[in-house]
Write a protein that holds these residues in place. Structure first.
Motif, PDB file in Angstrom:
ATOM      1  N   ASN A   1      15.419   7.187   1.471  1.00  9.02           N
ATOM      2  CA  ASN A   1      14.430   7.997   0.765  1.00  9.02           C
ATOM      3  C   ASN A   1      14.105   9.264   1.547  1.00  9.02           C
ATOM      4  O   ASN A   1      13.430   9.217   2.581  1.00  9.02           O
ATOM      5  CB  ASN A   1      13.159   7.174   0.549  1.00  9.02           C
TER       6      ASN A   1
ATOM      7  N   LYS B   1      12.138  11.481   0.714  1.00  8.91           N
ATOM      8  CA  LYS B   1      10.725  11.834   0.520  1.00  8.91           C
ATOM      9  C   LYS B   1       9.798  10.937   1.338  1.00  8.91           C
ATOM     10  O   LYS B   1       8.575  11.006   1.201  1.00  8.91           O
ATOM     11  CB  LYS B   1      10.360  11.729  -0.967  1.00  8.91           C
TER      12      LYS B   1
ATOM     13  N   SER C   1       6.499  14.937   6.651  1.00  9.54           N
ATOM     14  CA  SER C   1       7.729  14.810   5.859  1.00  9.54           C
ATOM     15  C   SER C   1       8.934  14.967   6.778  1.00  9.54           C
ATOM     16  O   SER C   1       8.831  15.473   7.898  1.00  9.54           O
ATOM     17  CB  SER C   1       7.777  15.885   4.770  1.00  9.54           C
TER      18      SER C   1
ATOM     19  N   ILE D   1      13.759  16.795  -1.901  1.00 10.11           N
ATOM     20  CA  ILE D   1      12.495  16.760  -1.160  1.00 10.11           C
ATOM     21  C   ILE D   1      11.469  17.709  -1.788  1.00 10.11           C
ATOM     22  O   ILE D   1      11.827  18.623  -2.523  1.00 10.11           O
ATOM     23  CB  ILE D   1      12.694  17.157   0.316  1.00 10.11           C
ATOM     24  N   ASP D   2      10.220  17.479  -1.454  1.00  9.31           N
ATOM     25  CA  ASP D   2       9.132  18.319  -1.965  1.00  9.31           C
ATOM     26  C   ASP D   2       8.859  19.444  -0.971  1.00  9.31           C
ATOM     27  O   ASP D   2       8.307  19.220   0.108  1.00  9.31           O
ATOM     28  CB  ASP D   2       7.882  17.465  -2.171  1.00  9.31           C
TER      29      ASP D   2
ATOM     30  N   PHE E   1       5.229  19.879   0.098  1.00  8.64           N
ATOM     31  CA  PHE E   1       4.548  18.764   0.775  1.00  8.64           C
ATOM     32  C   PHE E   1       3.675  19.301   1.911  1.00  8.64           C
ATOM     33  O   PHE E   1       4.100  20.140   2.704  1.00  8.64           O
ATOM     34  CB  PHE E   1       5.573  17.784   1.351  1.00  8.64           C
TER      35      PHE E   1
END
Length: 204
Positions: A104, A106, A114, A136-137, A140
């Motif tokens: 993952n 994320k 992160s 990915i964000d 974040f």
């Protein structure tokens, strides 16, 4: 006298026949001191071997541990996942191997950080595009409200800034103290970083 052999005790047969409780004592002692591994213990061992293999870029061993159901998103005592070490090593092959097996990207690590923030803070940049492609964000925010780009600017990671400013992210996002990426750039001593971020303001 199977247990006598296991215990490597030179127990006289006559003693056992006359005093069976002595033999019984040795048998009990053997089983009480024998390590007992539960299913959870063995799973934990597999996960640790898996993490060590990732750190050492041992692809064959990583694949072997994954076949044995190693937890690909397992967090170690440092609160880091396997992907953290692939990034630390700038190991694209390991990164892709882990992602293809369900890692993952994320995941939050350390103290609400992160993987991307972790990566740019250790002055790395070559796998940023791989992280972005993995979904990915980019917006974040860590416990201070800082994004990966803010950290890149603050750390003077020019290559990371150069890559991140090309991506689609919220340019007006502020950290929890109200500072934007433009504020961070204004505080930077790196002229190239100032120029890269200023160009974003002009494009608005």
């Amino acid at each position: 006298f199977f247990f006598c052999k296991i215990l490597n005790k030179n127990i006289n047969k006559k003693i056992i026949e006359k005093k069976p409780y002595i033999f019984f004592f040795f048998v009990i002692f053997f089983f009480l001191n024998k390590p007992v591994f539960s299913i959870d213990d063995s799973d934990l061992l597999i996960d640790r071997v898996f993490m060590t293999a990732v750190k050492k870029s041992n692809y064959k061993k990583v694949e072997e541990m994954l076949d044995k159901d190693a937890a690909v998103n397992y967090k170690d005592s440092k609160n880091l996942v396997a992907l953290s070490y692939a990034l630390l090593n700038d190991d694209r092959k390991m990164f892709n191997l882990l992602v293809s097996n369900g890692a993952n990207t994320k995941a939050t690590i350390l103290n609400k950080t992160s993987l991307l923030i972790y990566y740019v803070n250790i002055q790395k940049y070559s796998l940023i595009e791989d992280l972005v492609k993995s979904g990915i964000d980019l917006n974040f925010q860590d416990k201070l409200g800082m994004t990966a780009l803010m950290h890149s600017i603050e750390k003077g990671n020019v290559n990371a800034v150069n890559l991140l400013v090309r991506e689609n992210f919220d340019k007006d996002l502020t950290d929890f103290s109200g500072k934007t990426i433009f504020d961070y750039a204004d505080s930077s001593r790196n002229l190239l970083i100032k120029k890269l971020v200023k160009a974003l303001n002009v494009s608005n």
